[in-house]
Design a protein around this motif. Sequence first.
Motif, PDB file in Angstrom:
ATOM      1  N   PHE A   1       0.828  -1.204   0.000  1.00 16.92           N
ATOM      2  CA  PHE A   1       0.000   0.000   0.000  1.00 16.92           C
ATOM      3  C   PHE A   1       0.865   1.258   0.000  1.00 16.92           C
ATOM      4  CE2 PHE A   1      -2.163   3.351   2.520  1.00 16.92           C
ATOM      5  CZ  PHE A   1      -3.117   3.688   1.572  1.00 16.92           C
TER       6      PHE A   1
ATOM      7  N   TYR B   1      -4.480  -2.051   4.307  1.00 12.66           N
ATOM      8  CA  TYR B   1      -5.374  -3.145   3.945  1.00 12.66           C
ATOM      9  C   TYR B   1      -5.672  -3.958   5.200  1.00 12.66           C
ATOM     10  CZ  TYR B   1      -4.374  -2.275  -0.999  1.00 12.66           C
ATOM     11  OH  TYR B   1      -4.256  -1.703  -2.242  1.00 12.66           O
TER      12      TYR B   1
ATOM     13  N   LEU C   1      -9.223  -1.793   1.642  1.00 12.39           N
ATOM     14  CA  LEU C   1      -8.459  -0.611   2.040  1.00 12.39           C
ATOM     15  C   LEU C   1      -9.279   0.209   3.030  1.00 12.39           C
ATOM     16  CD1 LEU C   1      -5.983   1.149   1.786  1.00 12.39           C
ATOM     17  CD2 LEU C   1      -6.991   2.215  -0.243  1.00 12.39           C
TER      18      LEU C   1
END
Length: 682
Positions: free
Chosen positions: A605, A664, A657
Amino acid sequence: MISSKCNGASGTRADGQDLLAWQQFLISCLNDIFGFNNPVCVIRGFLFVSIFMFLAFHEGLPFIISFVLAYVAFLFIGGKEHSSVMARTLPRDLRALYRLSLMKMFIRKCRKRNATVGEIFQRLVKKHPNKICIIHEDKKWTFQEVEDYSNQVANCFHKLGFQYGDDVALFMDSKVEFIATWLGLSKIGVVPALINSNLRLHSLAFSITAVKCKAVIFGAELIQAVKDVTPQLKELEGLQYFCLGQFDPAIIPAKSLDTLIPESSINPPTYHKGSMNDRLFYVYTSGTTGMPKAAIIRHSRFMWLGTGIHYMNRIQDEDVLYTALPLYHTAGGILSLAQTLVFGNTCGIRSKFSASKFWDDCIKYEATVAQYIGELCRYILAQPEKPQDRQHKVRLMFGNGLRPQIWQQFVDRFNIANIGELYGSTEGNANVINIDNKVGAVGFMSRIIPTIYPVSLIKVDANTGEPIRDNKGLCIRCEPGEPGEFVGKIITSDPIRQFDGYVNQSATKKKIIRDCFTKGDMAFLSGDLLVMDEDGYLFFVDRTGDTFRWRGENVSTMEVEGMISNILHHTDSVVYGVEVPGNEGRAGMAAISDPEHKVDLKLLFKELSLSLPAYAVPLFTRICDNLESTGTFKLKKVDLQKEGFNPSTIKDPLYYLNKKEGAYVPLDTEAYEKICNGQIRL
């Protein structure tokens, strides 16, 4: 097309030479429109010609009236069912034909004097120099002020050695200087690439290098993004940097436009005439595969797209437009701005869209016409009701992506008399528009004269997206109710029907299909699935290929997959869009092959957020033991996409998300239900 060839025809009797010319013309029209592919068609065609000739040359009626009357007779020859469709759709089609004729007349005038956007704008400046041109926040720019600034830009860069055919990157937030800069550059034949201000790192570098830019012109607000990408731009030898706004030269060695532009002359440049067929700028589109592609926008295309909005929506000289869409996109940067630069309408712009301020801005700018995309409408509708909802003067809103589910609610709540929903693409020639407020329709195709505007729906394979062909090797047109890919016939001699494509020629070839309806013809592949009803109204179904739409932006799955592969050291992954109840488009989901389930989602991410625009970062991840591939080693994603993100039916670990946590987190049944009912917002 009929409208282009009939414009200018007189209503008087013709001599023998004119008669022969009209006979040849009508036969060619009938061949193009109705197709002489069977005896019935031939008989009906000659009956049409006979009726027309009698009315025009025996009775002396004007040609256009003779044509309409003859065609009405032709329709009734076609049978009761065809007549029923005609009765419902003829008024619509005639209105569209009239407006199309006005469009073509305007473009013909521009072509006659080989006009450029800059030349048309200069005529408007002479007509009303002190009229307000652009309003940005609290500052109003007159037409003369925009003209002067654009001339200074032109003279500044000409003095710096830039010349016709040079490509540069323009990287700024939406503001008047952005508009005046590309307008000024066009006056000396320099072609700016309008870079998405959300891009960062690899995507940004790719967009700049894709057109081999000789300079990067950027706003001080984006200096850090430019600094981060400079190491990747070393392959562009002699690349120069120019910054608009206050900046620290220690951050990046750029020249200050705040100094250079005011020192330049406000007189119009005289060293470059320009042509209507010259490249005006590049607009980036993700298309159906790969990284962003630079679509070529010529002066003629800018004019045509703007003309379509102007005449089809019946925008008047006194109308004031408002757009909160980014100016690097076709929607805001062409469809709205063309109304100002080509037709002289005042336009209000905003650097960043705000749902809560939308109607406040419309009231402030006294807007009568406003622009939208589907997501924008949903955001506005989600705002608490307030008096401003109906205190504005907006009579028309045009754009694309207004969902049928909220269409009526939107127009009722905000008292919008007309919705000009349209469909089209930056680079394509397959564009349609809804001119009569048909709820949910993105436009229409005439059922009476199917090819008067040569666009169509063709059948495609649901799994591969490839066109399905008949035993003659030609594409098969869809019947009403059958989804198909929207295509537009390419006619290279017609600026309306030509396809300029992209800077990358291989990408251009992928968007062209040959032997579409006749041997040797060509058509533009839109990459979108639409469906037509009995009256020819078109409704959007989905995108084909590897691109899906989210938050009003096209997301290239190949680009995201490449990023994930690099971050996770070449781990197999596929990216696709999944439908989420209550949301427009499809949310990104990444399925990652990781048998040991050791993937570092925090790292993933973090790196994706640095490298991709926010709308392109996957909102769901799925960790799989393995990913199935085809015999040619292409990873399959169709079945994964169909399975969606429901944890009760998928055994693999799922994550979503969580924006509050910025990470996440596991997706369980409770979280899934909250996402579906809107308690958790994506």
